[in-house]
Each structure stands twice: as C-alpha cells, then as structure tokens.
Write a protein that holds these residues in place. Structure first.
Motif: not given
Length: 331
Positions: A14-15, A57, A18
């Motif tokens: 997820p991080g 994240t 992003l």
C-alpha cells in the motif's frame, strides 16, 4: 520462505503504491506543463503526511524513501563510463572535480555563519555541488539518524530543485551576455546547474552541441557522488560514538553504482539495458522523493528558516563563480 516474503510484500505494497501514484502525477505535470518532476513529487507528497503514520501505509512509505532511493542512485552507474571522462579533457575535468570539492568544503566552512551544523552543511553542499535532489537523497541516507533529519532532507530537495530551475532559465542568458564560446557554455551549464534534467533543458535550449557537452559534464559530476558518499560514510563511521548505530563500512548502493559504471566502461552493458536502467532509476528516485514528501511535516519544514535558504543560495553562487573563474583561466 515464500510465505514470509508474501506477508512482507502485502505489508509494504500500500505505501509503495501510494509513492508510485504520486510519482506518476509528478511525471504527468512535468510532461504536460514543464514543472520539475522532482519538485512536484515532494510537493504532492507533503499534504499526504498523515499517511506516513497510518498503520496500513507507514511501512511501505518508509521502505520507498529508503530502498527505492538506493536502487535509483545505484542504477545511475549504468550511464557512466571512462570514455565520458576522457572526452572532456584534463583541464576541464580538473575544473569540474575541483568545483565539486571546493563547494562542499566551502559549505562546511560557512555553515556556522548561518547557524547550521556540519551535517546540514554537508547535505546541502553535496546537493549543490554534485547532482541536486539525487545527491541530497544519497547523502541523507548515510547521515546519522537525528530528530530533524527528514525535515532537513525535504528542505534541501525542494530548495536545490527550485534553485536548479531558476539556473536553467537564467544561466543561458548569463552565458550569452558574457560572450562565452560553445565549449565554455557547455562546461559552465553542466558544471553549475544542480539537477540533470535542468542541465539538459538549459543546454539544448541553446544548441544541440551545447546540450551534448553540458550533459556530459553533468554526468561527470554525477560520478563524484559515489566516492564522496563512500568517503563520508567512512568518516561518519569512524566518528560515531561507540554506542551509536554506525553506517555500513561501504554502502551497498555505492558498490552497485561503481560496479555498473565499471561494466559500462568495458562495454558490458547493452544500450537497451542502459536505457531501461535509466528509466527505472528515474522512477525509483521519483517514488523515493514522493515518499520523503509524505514523511515531511509542513510546519516542521518551515522551522528550517530563511538563513538556510540564503546558505544554499550562497553555495550556488560560489559554485558558479568558481567554474566561471576556471573557464577564464583555462581560456
């Protein structure tokens, strides 16, 4: 073995995703509106600071700021070769190398006048002297952990990119007004502008010949990144307190940079692989800078203060005057 790796990937994804999305947005702004991609990446990331503390994240963002940065810097080595250095000629090569070393030394000397410590002076001086945001990120990765380290890194990336963009606009006008030859103009632009992209923009805005020479000079400055980071890591390791976490003896990404540069010098890297490495390097650095932006608090960034901006402007002017003086002496 596979299961722990899968779990780790699920935590980081997820991080990383992003950071990648912010990098894509920054590149879009660069391609469609001419905005500096590195600057856009960190500015777009900063309003998302809250995500660096979000459980889902945080780890991926931290991984992007650290690991993707080192990957991007290491892959820069695929663009470097001994032939580049030889093509410039000894006098101008010496000028470029001395310009880098003198600017870093000058930065360490004046830091106290602006109320900054030696670590901050080295970080900003290295960014101005070598290759802008990429150098700042590489140097920041070997500095000892400290309370305002990420804030100082974000400040340096933003300021050096803004100064580099201004130089891209005004330096071609300066070289024209001074009546510099094509060769002298290429050496000046490549030897003084901070980021590679802005060097390319400034050089090719004058002529193709100037653009090629200024890019060559700039890439020679980039080769200085690995030895300077290596020496700095050794010095910092030696000077660390016994109970402090010491940096690695030789940072892995520096070794990778040097290995790739050596392979390229012997013609062992195909053109297609070099092009791919360049693209991967750029995207890795963009995502890493986006992640640094996401880890940066805007109120804390403002705490750095005006004197630090004047310090980086002074470093930039020093480098420009040093290279101009050298060009005049060489003739």
């Amino acid at each position: 073995m596979v299961e722990p790796l899968k779990d780790r990937a699920n935590v980081l994804f997820p991080g990383i995703a992003l950071a990648g999305l912010v990098a894509i947005a920054a590149q879009f702004l660069n391609e469609h509106y001419g905005a500096p991609a590195m600057l856009m990446a960190i500015l777009l990331g900063m309003p998302l600071n809250f995500l660096s503390e979000e459980k889902r994240t945080a780890e991926g963002i931290a991984f992007s700021a650290r690991a993707l940065l080192r990957l991007g810097v290491a892959l820069l080595g695929a663009r470097i070769s001994v032939e580049m250095v030889q093509a410039l000629g000894l006098p101008f090569l010496a000028l470029v190398v001395l310009g880098v070393l003198a600017t870093i030394g000058f930065s360490l000397l004046i830091g106290g006048l602006f109320g900054r410590d030696r670590l901050f002076s080295f970080l900003t001086g290295g960014a101005v002297a070598i290759c802008g945001a990429s150098a700042a990120m590489a140097i920041g990765s070997i500095l000892p952990k400290r309370e305002n380290g990420e804030r100082d890194l974000a400040f340096t990336v933003i300021t050096v990119t803004v100064l580099s963009t201004l130089a891209m606009i005004f330096y071609p006008i300066l070289t024209s007004s001074l009546g510099l030859t094509t060769d002298a103009t290429g050496v000046f632009l490549g030897g003084t502008i901070h980021d590679v992209a802005q060097v390319v923009g400034a050089g090719f805005s004058i002529s193709e010949e100037t653009g090629d020479l200024s890019t060559l000079v700039k890439l020679i400055r980039v080769t200085m990144l690995a030895p300077i980071v290596l020496v700095a890591a050794l010095v910092l390791r030696k000077g660390a307190a016994p109970d402090a976490t010491r940096p690695p003896l030789v940072p892995g990404f520096v070794i990778a940079f040097l290995v790739l540069a050596t392979c390229n010098s012997f013609g062992l890297i195909p053109d297609a692989a070099k092009e791919t490495a360049g693209h991967v390097s750029r995207w890795a650095l963009l995502a890493a800078i986006a992640a640094v932006g996401m880890k940066t608090s805007i109120p804390k960034l403002l705490e750095v203060g005006g004197p630090a901006i004047w310090m980086m402007l002074t470093q930039t002017v020093f480098l420009a005057l040093f290279v101009l003086g050298g060009i005049w002496l060489i003739g």
